[in-house]
Design an enzyme around this catalytic site. Structure first.
Site, PDB file in Angstrom:
ATOM      1  N   GLU A  61       0.822  -1.209   0.000  1.00  0.00           N
ATOM      2  CA  GLU A  61       0.000   0.000   0.000  1.00  0.00           C
ATOM      3  C   GLU A  61       0.854   1.256   0.000  1.00  0.00           C
ATOM      4  O   GLU A  61       0.561   2.224  -0.716  1.00  0.00           O
ATOM      5  CB  GLU A  61      -0.925   0.043   1.231  1.00  0.00           C
ATOM      6  CG  GLU A  61      -1.871  -1.119   1.343  1.00  0.00           C
ATOM      7  CD  GLU A  61      -1.340  -2.245   2.223  1.00  0.00           C
ATOM      8  OE1 GLU A  61      -0.328  -2.864   1.870  1.00  0.00           O
ATOM      9  OE2 GLU A  61      -1.945  -2.523   3.251  1.00  0.00           O
ATOM     10  N   CYS A  89      -2.789  -2.733   7.293  1.00  0.00           N
ATOM     11  CA  CYS A  89      -2.403  -2.652   8.703  1.00  0.00           C
ATOM     12  C   CYS A  89      -2.649  -1.223   9.195  1.00  0.00           C
ATOM     13  O   CYS A  89      -3.021  -0.335   8.407  1.00  0.00           O
ATOM     14  CB  CYS A  89      -0.928  -3.030   8.873  1.00  0.00           C
ATOM     15  SG  CYS A  89       0.220  -1.814   8.187  1.00  0.00           S
ATOM     16  N   CYS A  92      -0.458   1.411   7.302  1.00  0.00           N
ATOM     17  CA  CYS A  92      -0.941   1.694   5.950  1.00  0.00           C
ATOM     18  C   CYS A  92      -2.263   2.458   5.989  1.00  0.00           C
ATOM     19  O   CYS A  92      -2.483   3.361   5.185  1.00  0.00           O
ATOM     20  CB  CYS A  92      -1.072   0.406   5.152  1.00  0.00           C
ATOM     21  SG  CYS A  92       0.541  -0.333   4.773  1.00  0.00           S
TER      22      CYS A  92
END
Length: 150
Positions: A61, A89, A92
């Site tokens: 990402e 996560c 990100c």
């Protein structure tokens, strides 16, 4: 765009993200892939590079956001959709929020480290999220990767 057309487009772009995840897997990286789409055009594609770059922040990402910003010439991705094979996560999700990505589409959920568990408010308030697109295919890549490591 009708709901049916959106589902078809989401699956098409997720397959592109899966192709990136396959590249990551072939390189010994955790198989996560991402693409950023702006107004019907892919403006970036990326996969995990944490091992290659020795950089814990080199998630798919993050790489895709940076590349999209460079392609579009600005730090905000307000007209963009990020497709990623695994739920982002917390790190990100924070970057997705700061970049003001309009929409996130992910495949497999991450029940241990996903943003919905650890940072559910990290995305921009106007960001919409669609999870579970090609979830089984996305999860299968992860399972295959980790099974081969054990």
């Amino acid at each position: 765009m009708t709901e049916e057309e959106q589902i078809k487009a989401d699956e098409q772009y997720m397959r592109r993200a899966l192709a990136e995840a396959g590249l990551a897997m072939a390189a010994g990286e955790i198989p996560v892939g991402a693409v950023v789409v702006c107004r019907g055009r892919i403006v970036s594609r990326a996969h995990n590079l944490t091992e290659t770059l020795c950089d814990v922040t080199a998630h798919a990402e993050m790489q895709a956001i940076t590349a999209a910003a460079n392609t579009l010439g600005g730090k905000y991705l307000t007209d963009c959709t990020l497709y990623v094979t695994v739920e982002p996560c917390a790190m990100c999700a924070g970057a997705i929020g700061w970049a003001q990505v309009s929409r996130v589409v992910y495949g497999a959920s991450d029940e241990k480290r996903g943003y919905t568990l650890l940072a559910p408010r990290a995305l921009h308030p106007k960001c919409s999220v669609t999870g579970g697109v090609l979830a089984e295919e996305c999860a299968r890549l992860m399972k295959e990767f980790f099974a081969a490591r054990r």
